[in-house]
Design a protein around this motif. Structure first.
Motif, PDB file in Angstrom:
ATOM      1  N   LYS A 292      -1.947  -2.166  -9.219  1.00  0.00           N
ATOM      2  CA  LYS A 292      -0.615  -1.820  -9.980  1.00  0.00           C
ATOM      3  C   LYS A 292       0.141  -0.288  -9.674  1.00  0.00           C
ATOM      4  O   LYS A 292       1.301  -0.394 -10.065  1.00  0.00           O
ATOM      5  N   GLN A 293      -0.556   0.868  -9.481  1.00  0.00           N
ATOM      6  CA  GLN A 293       0.648   1.264  -9.042  1.00  0.00           C
ATOM      7  C   GLN A 293       0.824   1.547  -7.951  1.00  0.00           C
ATOM      8  O   GLN A 293       2.085   2.284  -7.528  1.00  0.00           O
ATOM      9  N   LEU A 294      -0.140   1.361  -6.480  1.00  0.00           N
ATOM     10  CA  LEU A 294       0.748   1.514  -4.923  1.00  0.00           C
ATOM     11  C   LEU A 294       1.325  -0.254  -4.545  1.00  0.00           C
ATOM     12  O   LEU A 294       0.410  -1.208  -5.038  1.00  0.00           O
ATOM     13  N   PRO A 295       2.442   0.222  -4.146  1.00  0.00           N
ATOM     14  CA  PRO A 295       2.601  -1.339  -3.820  1.00  0.00           C
ATOM     15  C   PRO A 295       2.116  -1.935  -1.837  1.00  0.00           C
ATOM     16  O   PRO A 295       0.648  -0.557  -1.873  1.00  0.00           O
ATOM     17  N   ALA A 296       1.953  -3.239  -1.897  1.00  0.00           N
ATOM     18  CA  ALA A 296       1.121  -3.806  -0.501  1.00  0.00           C
ATOM     19  C   ALA A 296       2.241  -3.296   0.549  1.00  0.00           C
ATOM     20  O   ALA A 296       1.545  -3.545   1.087  1.00  0.00           O
ATOM     21  N   VAL A 297       3.528  -2.903   0.816  1.00  0.00           N
ATOM     22  CA  VAL A 297       4.294  -2.566   1.882  1.00  0.00           C
ATOM     23  C   VAL A 297       4.717  -1.599   1.198  1.00  0.00           C
ATOM     24  O   VAL A 297       5.625  -1.423   0.351  1.00  0.00           O
ATOM     25  N   ARG A 298       5.414  -0.597   2.753  1.00  0.00           N
ATOM     26  CA  ARG A 298       6.134   0.472   2.432  1.00  0.00           C
ATOM     27  C   ARG A 298       6.639   0.461   3.515  1.00  0.00           C
ATOM     28  O   ARG A 298       5.916   1.007   4.622  1.00  0.00           O
TER      29      ARG A 298
ATOM     30  N   VAL B 112       0.967  -0.822   5.708  1.00  0.00           N
ATOM     31  CA  VAL B 112       0.358  -1.789   5.129  1.00  0.00           C
ATOM     32  C   VAL B 112      -0.903  -1.509   5.483  1.00  0.00           C
ATOM     33  O   VAL B 112      -1.770  -0.942   6.556  1.00  0.00           O
ATOM     34  N   HIS B 113      -1.827  -2.213   4.202  1.00  0.00           N
ATOM     35  CA  HIS B 113      -3.410  -2.049   4.364  1.00  0.00           C
ATOM     36  C   HIS B 113      -3.593  -3.493   5.410  1.00  0.00           C
ATOM     37  O   HIS B 113      -4.229  -3.107   6.534  1.00  0.00           O
ATOM     38  N   GLY B 114      -3.303  -4.104   6.352  1.00  0.00           N
ATOM     39  CA  GLY B 114      -3.474  -5.112   7.573  1.00  0.00           C
ATOM     40  C   GLY B 114      -4.342  -6.520   6.531  1.00  0.00           C
ATOM     41  O   GLY B 114      -4.075  -7.065   7.557  1.00  0.00           O
ATOM     42  N   HIS B 115      -5.283  -6.849   5.863  1.00  0.00           N
ATOM     43  CA  HIS B 115      -5.743  -7.620   5.640  1.00  0.00           C
ATOM     44  C   HIS B 115      -4.486  -9.302   5.724  1.00  0.00           C
ATOM     45  O   HIS B 115      -5.307  -9.804   5.418  1.00  0.00           O
ATOM     46  N   GLU B 116      -3.275  -8.848   4.573  1.00  0.00           N
ATOM     47  CA  GLU B 116      -2.683 -10.065   4.824  1.00  0.00           C
ATOM     48  C   GLU B 116      -1.844 -10.539   6.246  1.00  0.00           C
ATOM     49  O   GLU B 116      -0.559 -11.020   6.083  1.00  0.00           O
ATOM     50  N   HIS B 117      -2.352 -10.099   7.137  1.00  0.00           N
ATOM     51  CA  HIS B 117      -0.876  -9.944   8.444  1.00  0.00           C
ATOM     52  C   HIS B 117      -1.572 -10.010   9.627  1.00  0.00           C
ATOM     53  O   HIS B 117      -3.348  -9.879   9.713  1.00  0.00           O
TER      54      HIS B 117
ATOM     55  N   PRO C 107      -1.303 -11.197  13.751  1.00  0.00           N
ATOM     56  CA  PRO C 107      -0.879  -9.963  15.067  1.00  0.00           C
ATOM     57  C   PRO C 107       0.542 -10.995  15.574  1.00  0.00           C
ATOM     58  O   PRO C 107       1.711  -9.784  15.865  1.00  0.00           O
ATOM     59  N   THR C 108       0.810 -11.948  14.791  1.00  0.00           N
ATOM     60  CA  THR C 108       2.173 -12.754  14.670  1.00  0.00           C
ATOM     61  C   THR C 108       3.130 -12.351  13.841  1.00  0.00           C
ATOM     62  O   THR C 108       4.060 -11.842  13.120  1.00  0.00           O
ATOM     63  N   SER C 109       2.385 -12.273  12.342  1.00  0.00           N
ATOM     64  CA  SER C 109       3.433 -12.043  11.005  1.00  0.00           C
ATOM     65  C   SER C 109       3.784 -10.474  11.075  1.00  0.00           C
ATOM     66  O   SER C 109       4.606  -9.675  10.296  1.00  0.00           O
ATOM     67  N   LEU C 110       2.762  -9.404  11.493  1.00  0.00           N
ATOM     68  CA  LEU C 110       3.263  -7.873  11.098  1.00  0.00           C
ATOM     69  C   LEU C 110       4.090  -7.643  12.607  1.00  0.00           C
ATOM     70  O   LEU C 110       5.366  -7.118  11.890  1.00  0.00           O
ATOM     71  N   PRO C 111       4.593  -8.303  13.367  1.00  0.00           N
ATOM     72  CA  PRO C 111       5.545  -7.459  14.371  1.00  0.00           C
ATOM     73  C   PRO C 111       7.346  -8.646  13.075  1.00  0.00           C
ATOM     74  O   PRO C 111       8.374  -7.689  13.379  1.00  0.00           O
ATOM     75  N   LEU C 112       7.121  -9.379  12.803  1.00  0.00           N
ATOM     76  CA  LEU C 112       7.930 -10.227  12.149  1.00  0.00           C
ATOM     77  C   LEU C 112       7.942  -9.126  10.517  1.00  0.00           C
ATOM     78  O   LEU C 112       9.564  -9.078  10.750  1.00  0.00           O
ATOM     79  N   LEU C 113       7.332  -8.520   9.960  1.00  0.00           N
ATOM     80  CA  LEU C 113       7.725  -7.755   9.077  1.00  0.00           C
ATOM     81  C   LEU C 113       7.704  -6.704   9.125  1.00  0.00           C
ATOM     82  O   LEU C 113       8.725  -6.136   8.695  1.00  0.00           O
ATOM     83  N   ALA C 114       7.830  -5.924  10.512  1.00  0.00           N
ATOM     84  CA  ALA C 114       8.416  -4.992  11.023  1.00  0.00           C
ATOM     85  C   ALA C 114       9.433  -4.766  11.622  1.00  0.00           C
ATOM     86  O   ALA C 114      10.443  -3.605  11.067  1.00  0.00           O
ATOM     87  N   ARG C 115      10.061  -5.743  11.941  1.00  0.00           N
ATOM     88  CA  ARG C 115      12.047  -6.226  12.191  1.00  0.00           C
ATOM     89  C   ARG C 115      12.059  -6.540  11.179  1.00  0.00           C
ATOM     90  O   ARG C 115      13.581  -6.040  10.670  1.00  0.00           O
ATOM     91  N   GLU C 116      11.808  -7.287   9.811  1.00  0.00           N
ATOM     92  CA  GLU C 116      12.664  -6.810   9.134  1.00  0.00           C
ATOM     93  C   GLU C 116      12.682  -5.855   7.793  1.00  0.00           C
ATOM     94  O   GLU C 116      13.620  -5.403   7.710  1.00  0.00           O
ATOM     95  N   ARG C 117      11.951  -4.881   8.465  1.00  0.00           N
ATOM     96  CA  ARG C 117      12.031  -4.015   7.804  1.00  0.00           C
ATOM     97  C   ARG C 117      12.919  -3.061   8.584  1.00  0.00           C
ATOM     98  O   ARG C 117      12.658  -1.372   8.720  1.00  0.00           O
TER      99      ARG C 117
ATOM    100  N   LEU D  70       6.294  -3.289  19.896  1.00  0.00           N
ATOM    101  CA  LEU D  70       5.639  -2.437  18.537  1.00  0.00           C
ATOM    102  C   LEU D  70       4.177  -1.656  18.088  1.00  0.00           C
ATOM    103  O   LEU D  70       3.204  -1.874  18.656  1.00  0.00           O
ATOM    104  N   PRO D  71       4.632  -0.395  18.928  1.00  0.00           N
ATOM    105  CA  PRO D  71       3.331   1.166  18.437  1.00  0.00           C
ATOM    106  C   PRO D  71       2.386   0.658  17.453  1.00  0.00           C
ATOM    107  O   PRO D  71       3.186   0.455  16.089  1.00  0.00           O
ATOM    108  N   VAL D  72       0.620   0.730  16.900  1.00  0.00           N
ATOM    109  CA  VAL D  72       0.539  -0.039  15.613  1.00  0.00           C
ATOM    110  C   VAL D  72      -0.757   1.305  16.146  1.00  0.00           C
ATOM    111  O   VAL D  72      -2.061   0.936  16.750  1.00  0.00           O
TER     112      VAL D  72
END
Length: 170
Positions: free
Chosen positions: A66-72, A84-89, A91-101, A122-124
């Motif tokens: 509740k105190q911390l976001p899932a994505v920052r 991000v923690h990574g459990h919800e991402h 190798p396809t969705s992570l670069p998409l989120l990175a591009r969005e942000r 994208l460096p990870v």
């Protein structure tokens, strides 16, 4: 310098020692990619860090979630870092989120295994776990500015560098 942590999985304290403890207190900013587990461990990081940016992970208590976001996304030295923690991402969705942000670097946790990888351009960075490692030594990561670029380092608790990669500026 950025000090990067993930997967502490503590109950009462952050279980820090050696170069890992020093990195936490001396860094300009500390990033934590989730799984403090308890609020007490999160607060111990917060007290010791000059500046802390964190996300929650899948093993964090409800109070931490509740105190911390899932994505920052944070800004550091003209770099945008997606955390991000990574459990919800994947190798396809992570670069998409990175591009969005509009991120230049992604920091993830979850696997407890240190790694510096690339998903396309994208460096990870995964710092591994300083307190609950899997298939290797306890580790954290450090990110240093390097003449318009950055230097990503994976370090053991005693300071030994186990991997180092220079990432060119944008």
């Amino acid at each position: 310098m950025l000090a990067v942590f993930a997967d502490t999985h503590g109950t009462d304290e952050p279980r820090l020692a050696g170069r890992t403890a020093d990195a936490l207190t001396s860094a300009d900013q500390v990033l934590h990619a989730g799984d403090f587990t308890t609020r007490a461990v999160y607060e111990a990081f917060e007290r010791r860090a000059n500046q802390l940016a964190a996300v929650h992970g899948n093993s964090d208590t409800t109070a931490v979630q509740k105190q911390l976001p899932a994505v920052r996304t944070i800004e550091w030295n003209d770099w945008r870092v997606l955390l991000v923690h990574g459990h919800e991402h994947t190798p396809t969705s992570l670069p998409l989120l990175a591009r969005e942000r509009d991120a230049d670097l992604v920091v993830i946790g979850h696997t407890h295994r240190p790694a510096i990888e690339r998903l396309g351009d994208l460096p990870v960075l995964n710092p591994g776990s300083h307190a609950d490692p899997r298939a290797g030594p306890p580790t954290h990561a450090e990110v240093h500015p390097a003449n318009g670029a950055i230097r990503l380092e994976l370090r053991e608790r005693d300071g030994t560098v186990i991997d180092r990669v220079r990432v060119a500026g944008k």
